[in-house]
Motif scaffolding. Structure first.
Motif, mmCIF file in Angstrom:
data_model
loop_
_atom_site.group_PDB
_atom_site.id
_atom_site.type_symbol
_atom_site.label_atom_id
_atom_site.label_comp_id
_atom_site.label_asym_id
_atom_site.label_seq_id
_atom_site.Cartn_x
_atom_site.Cartn_y
_atom_site.Cartn_z
ATOM 1 N N ILE A 131 0.835 -1.205 0.000
ATOM 2 C CA ILE A 131 0.000 0.000 0.000
ATOM 3 C C ILE A 131 0.873 1.260 0.000
ATOM 4 O O ILE A 131 0.532 2.254 -0.650
ATOM 5 N N LYS A 132 2.018 1.206 0.690
ATOM 6 C CA LYS A 132 2.919 2.373 0.656
ATOM 7 C C LYS A 132 3.396 2.636 -0.776
ATOM 8 O O LYS A 132 3.488 3.778 -1.218
ATOM 9 N N ILE A 133 3.704 1.579 -1.512
ATOM 10 C CA ILE A 133 4.154 1.739 -2.907
ATOM 11 C C ILE A 133 3.022 2.339 -3.745
ATOM 12 O O ILE A 133 3.232 3.229 -4.566
ATOM 13 N N VAL A 134 1.812 1.848 -3.512
ATOM 14 C CA VAL A 134 0.665 2.365 -4.285
ATOM 15 C C VAL A 134 0.455 3.851 -3.966
ATOM 16 O O VAL A 134 0.262 4.668 -4.871
ATOM 17 N N GLU A 135 0.526 4.198 -2.689
ATOM 18 C CA GLU A 135 0.328 5.608 -2.314
ATOM 19 C C GLU A 135 1.381 6.491 -2.965
ATOM 20 O O GLU A 135 1.093 7.580 -3.450
ATOM 21 N N LYS A 136 2.616 5.997 -2.961
ATOM 22 C CA LYS A 136 3.708 6.777 -3.558
ATOM 23 C C LYS A 136 3.480 6.996 -5.057
ATOM 24 O O LYS A 136 3.857 8.026 -5.618
ATOM 25 N N SER A 137 2.834 6.020 -5.701
ATOM 26 C CA SER A 137 2.582 6.134 -7.148
ATOM 27 C C SER A 137 1.542 7.203 -7.454
ATOM 28 O O SER A 137 1.433 7.656 -8.595
ATOM 29 N N GLY A 138 0.733 7.567 -6.461
ATOM 30 C CA GLY A 138 -0.342 8.545 -6.693
ATOM 31 C C GLY A 138 -1.633 7.914 -7.186
ATOM 32 O O GLY A 138 -2.639 8.612 -7.338
ATOM 33 N N CYS A 139 -1.626 6.616 -7.461
ATOM 34 C CA CYS A 139 -2.846 5.956 -7.966
ATOM 35 C C CYS A 139 -3.882 5.833 -6.854
ATOM 36 O O CYS A 139 -3.541 5.548 -5.710
ATOM 37 N N LYS A 140 -5.129 5.985 -7.232
ATOM 38 C CA LYS A 140 -6.235 5.836 -6.280
ATOM 39 C C LYS A 140 -7.015 4.547 -6.541
ATOM 40 O O LYS A 140 -8.117 4.350 -6.020
ATOM 41 N N LEU A 141 -6.441 3.715 -7.398
ATOM 42 C CA LEU A 141 -7.092 2.451 -7.759
ATOM 43 C C LEU A 141 -6.028 1.357 -7.811
ATOM 44 O O LEU A 141 -4.916 1.606 -8.302
ATOM 45 N N ILE A 142 -6.385 0.161 -7.318
ATOM 46 C CA ILE A 142 -5.488 -1.006 -7.454
ATOM 47 C C ILE A 142 -6.230 -2.066 -8.252
ATOM 48 O O ILE A 142 -7.404 -2.340 -7.971
ATOM 49 N N ALA A 143 -5.524 -2.704 -9.199
ATOM 50 C CA ALA A 143 -6.094 -3.862 -9.903
ATOM 51 C C ALA A 143 -5.322 -5.113 -9.532
ATOM 52 O O ALA A 143 -4.088 -5.112 -9.558
ATOM 53 N N PHE A 144 -6.069 -6.153 -9.190
ATOM 54 C CA PHE A 144 -5.504 -7.491 -9.035
ATOM 55 C C PHE A 144 -5.761 -8.159 -10.376
ATOM 56 O O PHE A 144 -6.913 -8.479 -10.707
ATOM 57 N N THR A 145 -4.721 -8.376 -11.131
ATOM 58 C CA THR A 145 -4.890 -8.636 -12.559
ATOM 59 C C THR A 145 -3.761 -9.522 -13.089
ATOM 60 O O THR A 145 -2.875 -9.904 -12.332
ATOM 61 N N TYR A 146 -3.811 -9.842 -14.342
ATOM 62 C CA TYR A 146 -2.815 -10.635 -15.092
ATOM 63 C C TYR A 146 -2.847 -12.126 -14.774
ATOM 64 O O TYR A 146 -2.881 -12.935 -15.677
ATOM 65 N N ASN A 147 -2.750 -12.520 -13.483
ATOM 66 C CA ASN A 147 -3.081 -13.932 -13.202
ATOM 67 C C ASN A 147 -4.429 -13.912 -12.477
ATOM 68 O O ASN A 147 -5.008 -12.847 -12.246
ATOM 69 N N GLU A 148 -4.963 -15.075 -12.139
ATOM 70 C CA GLU A 148 -6.317 -15.125 -11.595
ATOM 71 C C GLU A 148 -6.341 -14.704 -10.124
ATOM 72 O O GLU A 148 -5.751 -15.395 -9.276
ATOM 73 N N PRO A 149 -7.023 -13.619 -9.786
ATOM 74 C CA PRO A 149 -7.019 -13.161 -8.387
ATOM 75 C C PRO A 149 -7.811 -14.042 -7.435
ATOM 76 O O PRO A 149 -7.561 -14.016 -6.228
ATOM 77 N N THR A 150 -8.772 -14.818 -7.950
ATOM 78 C CA THR A 150 -9.563 -15.676 -7.055
ATOM 79 C C THR A 150 -8.663 -16.510 -6.142
ATOM 80 O O THR A 150 -8.962 -16.691 -4.970
ATOM 81 N N ILE A 151 -7.569 -17.005 -6.683
ATOM 82 C CA ILE A 151 -6.706 -17.927 -5.920
ATOM 83 C C ILE A 151 -5.749 -17.179 -4.987
ATOM 84 O O ILE A 151 -5.000 -17.795 -4.250
ATOM 85 N N TRP A 152 -5.826 -15.834 -5.010
ATOM 86 C CA TRP A 152 -4.945 -14.990 -4.181
ATOM 87 C C TRP A 152 -5.759 -14.392 -3.039
ATOM 88 O O TRP A 152 -5.476 -13.304 -2.552
ATOM 89 N N HIS A 153 -6.797 -15.080 -2.646
ATOM 90 C CA HIS A 153 -7.867 -14.542 -1.788
ATOM 91 C C HIS A 153 -7.338 -13.889 -0.505
ATOM 92 O O HIS A 153 -7.711 -12.761 -0.181
ATOM 93 N N GLU A 154 -6.500 -14.589 0.210
ATOM 94 C CA GLU A 154 -6.077 -14.108 1.542
ATOM 95 C C GLU A 154 -5.334 -12.782 1.426
ATOM 96 O O GLU A 154 -5.574 -11.853 2.204
ATOM 97 N N PHE A 155 -4.425 -12.706 0.479
ATOM 98 C CA PHE A 155 -3.629 -11.481 0.314
ATOM 99 C C PHE A 155 -4.510 -10.335 -0.178
ATOM 100 O O PHE A 155 -4.417 -9.201 0.311
ATOM 101 N N ILE A 156 -5.386 -10.632 -1.122
ATOM 102 C CA ILE A 156 -6.267 -9.587 -1.665
ATOM 103 C C ILE A 156 -7.153 -9.011 -0.564
ATOM 104 O O ILE A 156 -7.320 -7.787 -0.460
ATOM 105 N N MET A 157 -7.710 -9.874 0.268
ATOM 106 C CA MET A 157 -8.570 -9.380 1.361
ATOM 107 C C MET A 157 -7.795 -8.403 2.252
ATOM 108 O O MET A 157 -8.301 -7.331 2.604
ATOM 109 N N ASP A 158 -6.573 -8.760 2.609
ATOM 110 C CA ASP A 158 -5.792 -7.904 3.522
ATOM 111 C C ASP A 158 -5.373 -6.598 2.842
ATOM 112 O O ASP A 158 -5.442 -5.527 3.438
#
Ligand code: SF4
Length: 368
Positions: A131-158
Motif C-alpha cells: 500500500i505504501k508503494i501504491v500511495e507513492k505512485s499517486g494511484c487511487k485504484l489497485i487492480a488485481f490482474t494478469y493472473n487469476e485473483p480468485t486464488i490470491w484470496h487471503e492477500f487480496i482481502m488484507d
C-alpha cells in the motif's frame, strides 16, 4: 510466502477441501490443489503465494483492464502473482498463469516456457509495504490482474481492506470462478470487477478451460452486481470456438436480464498463443458482428478491444446518443459528463444517469 489458507474444511484422513474457488478441490496430505498454489501439510491448507508478486507492480490505463465506465482516463496500480485455477489452451497470459510457486512462495517454477527464466524470484511484500508503494505512485485504484485473483484470496482481502482505509479503490480482473463463500468476503472490499466470460457454453468451459461449466461464473457476476460492485464483462472471441452469433446473443440476453443493460461488454480480439496457435486471429468483422448483436439485444455500452475498429470505441448516451467519452485506443480525447450528482454521472444533454462511475480524465498519447 506461505500462510494458512482461509475458507477450507478439514476432512477425514487429513484431507482438506478448499472452498476459495468453484473447483472445491479435495486435497490429500502432501498434495497441492489444482491451481498448485495451495498445499495440504499435515491436514492444514496453506497458500504459498501470500504476498508473492511477479513484480513490484506497474501503472496501467484503467482502460487496459478493460474498464471503460469506471474512473475513465485514470491510472490503476496493477499487481499480480502467479498461477490460475483455469488451464485454458488459448491463455493470453500463460507465462504467468501456468507457473506455480516453490515450497515457500519465493520462486515461480515455469515448466512450459521461460518467460523470465524457468525459475524466477518472486517479490515478497506485506500488505502495508504494498500500500505504501501504491500511495507513492499517486494511484487511487489497485487492480488485481494478469493472473487469476480468485486464488490470491487471503492477500487480496488484507490489501484491499488497507486500501480502503487510504481511500484507494479495489478492482478484480477475473474469470469469476468463485464460490459464494469467497464472494461474500470479496464484496466487502472490492469495488469493481471485469469478469471474463470465456464463452456461453458449458462445452467450451469443459473443453478449453478444463472446468465443469459456466454456472459458477454467472452466479458470481449476479452476486457481485447485487451487492453493488461495478461490473464489466469481457468476451475474447476466438474464431470457430465461441463466435457463433446465437451464442453471443444468448450471452448478451443473459447479461441484460441478470446484470442490467447498463453493464458494459468488451469484445476482444484473440491472437494465437500457448497451446492454440492453430487458430487465426479474430477478424475485425467478427468483433463488429458481435457488437451489432449486443446493440440489437439492447446493451447500452458495447466496446471492441485489442484492434482498431470504426465502432465500439466511444461511450454514447443510450437515450439521446450524446457523445459522452471519445476514445482511440487508450487515448481519451473528450469527456462530456455531468458530474454534479454524486451517485452517477449524468448525460449533459438529456440528464439521464450514464452509469459511468467516477470523475473522468482526458489522456493523450496511448494506443492499444
Ligand atoms: S483455489 Fe481453487 S484450484 Fe486452487 S486449491 Fe482452491 S479450489 Fe483448488
Amino acid at each position: 510466502m506461505k500462510k494458512e489458507a482461509v475458507l477450507y474444511e478439514k476432512l477425514d484422513n487429513n484431507k482438506v477441501q478448499c472452498n476459495v474457488c468453484a473447483r472445491r478441490c479435495i486435497i490429500k496430505e502432501g498434495m497441492r490443489g489444482n491451481c498448485s498454489t495451495r498445499i495440504n501439510e499435515g491436514g492444514i491448507l496453506y497458500t504459498l503465494i501470500y504476498g508473492s508478486l511477479i513484480s513490484r507492480g506497474s501503472i496501467d490505463p484503467i482502460e487496459k483492464k478493460p474498464l471503460y465506465n469506471y474512473y475513465p482516463g485514470h491510472d490503476i496500480f496493477s499487481i499480480a502473482s502467479i498461477g490460475c485455477n483455469f488451464h485454458c489452451s488459448m491463455c493470453q497470459n500463460w507465462s504467468i498463469s501456468q507457473c506455480y510457486p516453490n515450497e515457500n512462495g519465493t520462486k515461480a517454477i515455469c515448466d512450459e516456457g521461460e518467460y523470465r527464466g524457468p525459475n524466477y524470484e518472486l517479490v515478497q511484500l506485506s500488505p502495508s509495504e504494498l500500500i505504501k508503494i501504491v500511495e507513492k505512485s499517486g494511484c487511487k485504484l489497485i487492480a488485481f490482474t494478469y493472473n487469476e485473483p480468485t486464488i490470491w484470496h487471503e492477500f487480496i482481502m488484507d490489501v484491499a481492506e488497507l486500501a480502503h482505509q487510504k481511500n484507494i479503490k479495489n478492482v478484480l480482473v477475473t474469470n469469476g470462478y468463485s464460490t459464494p463463500e469467497a464472494s461474500k468476503e470479496l464484496v466487502k472490499v472490492i469495488d469493481a470487477a471485469n469478469i471474463d466470460f470465456k464463452a456461453f457454453t458449458d462445452d467450451f468451459y469443459k473443453r478449453i478451460a478444463k472446468v465443469k461449466g459456466l454456472q459458477p461464473v454467472l452466479d458470481t457476476a449476479k452476486l457481485w452486481k447485487s451487492q453493488g460492485l461495478h461490473i464489466e464483462v469481457t468476451n475474447l472471441i476466438i474464431p470457430n470456438e465461441n463466435d457463433n452469433p446465437s451464442e453471443i446473443r444468448n450471452m448478451c440476453e443473459w447479461i441484460t436480464d441478470n446484470l442490467g443493460p447498463e453493464t458494459p461488454i468488451h469484445f476482444s480480439a484473440y491472437h494465437p498463443d500457448y497451446k492454440m496457435t492453430d487458430h487465426m486471429r479474430t477478424p475485425v468483422d467478427s468483433l463488429e458482428n458481435a457488437y451489432s448483436i449486443a446493440k440489437q439485444v439492447g446493451l447500452y455500452y458495447v466496446y471492441i478491444g485489442n484492434v482498431h475498429s470504426s465502432v465500439g470505441n466511444n461511450s454514447l448516451c443510450y437515450s439521446c446518443k450524446e457523445l459522452l467519452i471519445e476514445r482511440s485506443g487508450y487515448t481519451i480525447s473528450k469527456i462530456n459528463l455531468d458530474d454534479s450528482d454524486s451517485s452517477f454521472n449524468r448525460c449533459p444533454n438529456c440528464g439521464k444517469p450514464t452509469y459511468i462511475q467516477g470523475m473522468g480524465k482526458k489522456r493523450v498519447g496511448f494506443s492499444f
